[in-house]
Motif scaffolding. Structure first.
Motif, PDB file in Angstrom:
ATOM      1  N   LEU A  60       0.865  -1.182   0.000  1.00 15.17           N
ATOM      2  CA  LEU A  60       0.000   0.000   0.000  1.00 15.17           C
ATOM      3  C   LEU A  60       0.900   1.230   0.000  1.00 15.17           C
ATOM      4  O   LEU A  60       1.719   1.408   0.909  1.00 15.17           O
ATOM      5  CB  LEU A  60      -0.913  -0.014   1.232  1.00 15.17           C
ATOM      6  N   VAL A  61       0.777   2.055  -1.048  1.00 17.28           N
ATOM      7  CA  VAL A  61       1.712   3.178  -1.224  1.00 17.28           C
ATOM      8  C   VAL A  61       0.957   4.456  -1.597  1.00 17.28           C
ATOM      9  O   VAL A  61      -0.171   4.412  -2.092  1.00 17.28           O
ATOM     10  CB  VAL A  61       2.746   2.869  -2.337  1.00 17.28           C
ATOM     11  N   LEU A  98     -10.155   1.214  -3.165  1.00 21.51           N
ATOM     12  CA  LEU A  98      -8.968   1.300  -2.305  1.00 21.51           C
ATOM     13  C   LEU A  98      -9.166   0.557  -0.984  1.00 21.51           C
ATOM     14  O   LEU A  98      -8.207   0.032  -0.403  1.00 21.51           O
ATOM     15  CB  LEU A  98      -8.578   2.759  -2.044  1.00 21.51           C
ATOM     16  N   ARG A  99     -10.412   0.481  -0.518  1.00 19.22           N
ATOM     17  CA  ARG A  99     -10.684  -0.341   0.672  1.00 19.22           C
ATOM     18  C   ARG A  99     -10.472  -1.815   0.321  1.00 19.22           C
ATOM     19  O   ARG A  99      -9.887  -2.571   1.111  1.00 19.22           O
ATOM     20  CB  ARG A  99     -12.114  -0.089   1.149  1.00 19.22           C
ATOM     21  N   LEU A 100     -10.909  -2.207  -0.880  1.00 16.02           N
ATOM     22  CA  LEU A 100     -10.666  -3.589  -1.304  1.00 16.02           C
ATOM     23  C   LEU A 100      -9.160  -3.849  -1.376  1.00 16.02           C
ATOM     24  O   LEU A 100      -8.678  -4.900  -0.948  1.00 16.02           O
ATOM     25  CB  LEU A 100     -11.329  -3.854  -2.663  1.00 16.02           C
ATOM     26  N   ALA A 101      -8.414  -2.866  -1.880  1.00 18.34           N
ATOM     27  CA  ALA A 101      -6.955  -3.006  -1.960  1.00 18.34           C
ATOM     28  C   ALA A 101      -6.375  -3.282  -0.574  1.00 18.34           C
ATOM     29  O   ALA A 101      -5.544  -4.182  -0.386  1.00 18.34           O
ATOM     30  CB  ALA A 101      -6.350  -1.729  -2.544  1.00 18.34           C
ATOM     31  N   VAL A 140      -4.498  -6.860   0.901  1.00 17.28           N
ATOM     32  CA  VAL A 140      -3.209  -6.981   1.596  1.00 17.28           C
ATOM     33  C   VAL A 140      -3.388  -7.670   2.948  1.00 17.28           C
ATOM     34  O   VAL A 140      -2.600  -8.529   3.336  1.00 17.28           O
ATOM     35  CB  VAL A 140      -2.571  -5.581   1.767  1.00 17.28           C
ATOM     36  N   GLU A 141      -4.477  -7.303   3.658  1.00 16.68           N
ATOM     37  CA  GLU A 141      -4.660  -7.837   5.016  1.00 16.68           C
ATOM     38  C   GLU A 141      -5.211  -9.260   5.038  1.00 16.68           C
ATOM     39  O   GLU A 141      -4.906 -10.034   5.939  1.00 16.68           O
ATOM     40  CB  GLU A 141      -5.611  -6.925   5.808  1.00 16.68           C
ATOM     41  N   GLU A 142      -6.069  -9.615   4.052  1.00 15.61           N
ATOM     42  CA  GLU A 142      -6.845 -10.848   4.217  1.00 15.61           C
ATOM     43  C   GLU A 142      -6.732 -11.840   3.060  1.00 15.61           C
ATOM     44  O   GLU A 142      -7.304 -12.919   3.129  1.00 15.61           O
ATOM     45  CB  GLU A 142      -8.332 -10.503   4.437  1.00 15.61           C
ATOM     46  N   ALA A 143      -6.052 -11.483   1.968  1.00 20.17           N
ATOM     47  CA  ALA A 143      -5.917 -12.444   0.865  1.00 20.17           C
ATOM     48  C   ALA A 143      -4.432 -12.726   0.651  1.00 20.17           C
ATOM     49  O   ALA A 143      -3.588 -11.969   1.097  1.00 20.17           O
ATOM     50  CB  ALA A 143      -6.546 -11.889  -0.400  1.00 20.17           C
ATOM     51  N   ASP A 144      -4.127 -13.821  -0.023  1.00 20.57           N
ATOM     52  CA  ASP A 144      -2.713 -14.190  -0.200  1.00 20.57           C
ATOM     53  C   ASP A 144      -2.295 -14.136  -1.658  1.00 20.57           C
ATOM     54  O   ASP A 144      -1.644 -15.052  -2.151  1.00 20.57           O
ATOM     55  CB  ASP A 144      -2.468 -15.621   0.307  1.00 20.57           C
ATOM     56  N   PHE A 145      -2.694 -13.092  -2.359  1.00 20.77           N
ATOM     57  CA  PHE A 145      -2.254 -12.998  -3.750  1.00 20.77           C
ATOM     58  C   PHE A 145      -0.762 -12.705  -3.808  1.00 20.77           C
ATOM     59  O   PHE A 145      -0.254 -11.900  -3.020  1.00 20.77           O
ATOM     60  CB  PHE A 145      -3.008 -11.869  -4.469  1.00 20.77           C
ATOM     61  N   PRO A 146      -0.034 -13.335  -4.729  1.00 21.53           N
ATOM     62  CA  PRO A 146       1.373 -12.962  -4.893  1.00 21.53           C
ATOM     63  C   PRO A 146       1.454 -11.481  -5.287  1.00 21.53           C
ATOM     64  O   PRO A 146       0.562 -10.968  -5.967  1.00 21.53           O
ATOM     65  CB  PRO A 146       1.833 -13.849  -6.064  1.00 21.53           C
ATOM     66  N   PRO A 147       2.525 -10.781  -4.859  1.00 21.96           N
ATOM     67  CA  PRO A 147       2.652  -9.358  -5.171  1.00 21.96           C
ATOM     68  C   PRO A 147       2.589  -9.114  -6.674  1.00 21.96           C
ATOM     69  O   PRO A 147       3.101  -9.908  -7.459  1.00 21.96           O
ATOM     70  CB  PRO A 147       4.030  -8.978  -4.627  1.00 21.96           C
TER      71      PRO A 147
END
Ligand code: ADP
Length: 503
Positions: free
Chosen positions: A32-33, A207-210, A214-221
């Motif tokens: 998150l940037v 942006l809330r989904l974003a 980060v907090e709750e899903a494990d998608f690769p960066p």
């Protein structure tokens, strides 16, 4: 920060209040940037015109970072090697996250877009998570075929379906989270990586989904990147970026044409879901007890800010007055107010600019001789962007309000006296658009004959605004290229490779 937190009921969920105070961020390469140049966009509550949040204004350099992250994730990352089942599970998890936080998302959509919270709870949010659930299942069902070429000798031929690569996705402000779901879900199920740009007017739910990804899903960066920014500053560099393989756009027809030009540089694949001017045709035998509420909903759902809104009402002259009296009475009873008030049935328009544009059409309708049956004015004593449901009669096919997409609660009713189907269909088709239409009749033959004659991607018979993830959605003519939803949505994100081996 001089920001205003609405005091209406229901009070914002604590998680949402904290999110708005915490300076929402872009999601680039799994982090998150802020925007590199530090620019911020004011987000206003359309019910009060007050600023409720500030979000990053991504520019070309941020878009470049996001595209490079998506490129790397597609070309080198674990994503491409993941099994289809694992990929589907991650897509499903996005649906679970939204369902788990459904009330927060409903509040955000209402605050950001202005829509009634009841509508966000009943439509936007469930459609969003159900889209992820539906598309998650497709990940394991992508399949090629074996083929029989008539070439000399013995060969073995088959097709492979492969993800198209890095996808840029640009969405509008009318159904912010739902549009994000329609774009992200099929692209991810197909195995693509994504840079999604939310609309500058409604960036909050994306942006809330974003943050939740980060907090709750494990998608690769780098698999999912979510950015906010203006059309020219962030959308245009995404559409033109040489490392993007495909661009998917929903918005106005004018911007759709700019996207096509921008995509020409590296011949990106392009899908477009653009404007509409949907006819709703009411035959003399229609069940008016259903048609009156149905046409009213078709016309004014989501403040009429819907590309499939029933904006051209055609009714047979024998029932015209009864129908329009009913629709006009129903429209006048729609409770217009702030979206976060649970009793509100229609909220404000999305922005001051949109109110100005739509009000310009109301003026143009009056100037060109249209008669206002109901509405035409705003709500007194408020700074919000309100316009009452507005119906014009006494219209003719040359008027701007009949020809152009208004994208607001303004519709035009015209009577016909001849029920000859070809002539009626020609009138309904007399538009550069071809997104949707509805027909009201108790005669099944007439209904299905009209469905064949109307040039539009969606035809509703005795209903309007019925959406489901299984139903392909998109436009004929200048309403777009390609279809979203259904099995066809996957096609937008797949290439076909023919493999032949001489045996
Ligand atoms: P609307 O008229 O409904 O606001 P637009 O077509 O202007 O719809 O906007 C839809 C989306 O397209 C928004 O995310 C907006 O930022 C983006 N957009 C606008 N102009 C451009 C452009 N020139 N290139 C790429 N994206 C754009």
């Amino acid at each position: 920060m001089n920001m205003h937190t609405p005091t209406l009921t229901p009070k914002l969920a604590p998680a949402i209040a904290a999110y708005l105070d915490g300076a929402p961020k872009l999601l680039i390469d799994g982090k998150l940037v802020s925007a590199k140049a530090g620019g911020l966009i004011d987000v206003r509550d359309p019910a009060t015109a007050q600023v409720v949040a500030r979000v990053p204004e991504a520019q070309a350099e941020d878009i470049d970072d996001a595209v490079r992250a998506a490129r790397k994730a597609f070309d080198d990352g674990p994503w491409s090697r993941m099994t289809a089942a694992d990929r589907g599970r991650l897509v499903h998890r996005l649906g679970e996250i939204i369902e788990r936080h459904a009330e927060e998302f409903a509040q955000l959509e209402s605050l950001d877009n202005g829509k009634p919270i009841a509508e966000a709870r009943a439509a936007d949010i469930p459609v969003a998570y159900n889209t992820f659930y539906y598309m998650a299942g497709w990940a394991t069902k992508i399949a090629g075929s074996t083929l029989s070429p008539s070439v000399p000798g013995e060969v073995h031929s088959y097709t492979l379906r492969e993800p198209v690569g890095v996808v840029g996705q640009i969405i509008p402000w009318n159904f912010p989270l739902m549009m994000a779901a329609w774009k992200l879900a099929p692209a991810l199920a197909a195995g693509c990586t994504v840079v999604l740009k939310a609309a500058e007017d409604t960036p909050l739910s994306a942006l809330r989904l974003a943050q939740l990804i980060v907090e709750e899903a494990d998608f690769p960066p780098g698999v999912i990147n979510i950015v906010t920014g203006y059309g020219e500053g962030a959308g245009a560099p995404l559409a033109a970026h040489p490392l993007v393989d495909k661009i998917a756009f929903t918005g106005s027809t004018d911007v759709g044409k700019l996207i096509v030009k921008a995509a020409a540089g590296n011949l990106k694949r392009v899908t477009l879901e653009l404007g509409g001017k949907a006819p709703t045709i009411v035959f003399p035998d229609a069940d008016l007890d259903r048609a009156i509420p149905g046409v009213t909903l078709g016309s004014f759902f989501a403040q009429g800010q819907v590309c499939v809104a029933a904006t051209r009402i055609y009714a047979h002259k024998s029932i015209f007055d009864r129908l329009m009296q009913g629709v006009s009475d129903a429209a006048a009873k729609i409770k217009v107010g702030p979206g976060l008030d649970p009793t509100t049935q229609m909220g404000p328009l999305v922005s001051a600019e949109q109110l100005r544009r739509v009000s310009g059409y109301v003026q143009s309708g009056r100037d060109e001789g249209g008669q206002v049956l109901t509405g035409g004015d705003g709500l007194p004593g408020t700074d919000g962007y309100f316009l009452k449901p507005t119906i014009f009669t006494n219209a003719n096919p040359d008027m701007r309000i009949v020809r152009e997409e208004i994208f607001g609660p303004v519709v035009v009713a015209q009577a016909f006296d001849d029920s000859e189907l070809d002539a009626l269909a020609a009138e309904a088709n007399n538009t550069e658009y071809g997104l949707a239409a509805s027909v009201w009749t108790q005669n099944a033959g007439v209904a299905h004959k009209m469905a064949r004659r109307i040039k539009a991607g969606t035809v509703w018979l005795n209903c309007h605004h019925v959406f489901d993830p299984v139903l392909p959605f998109g436009g004929y003519k200048q309403s777009g290229w390609g279809r979203e939803n259904g099995a066809q949505a996957l096609e937008n994100y797949l290439e076909t490779k023919a493999v032949t081996m001489a045996l």
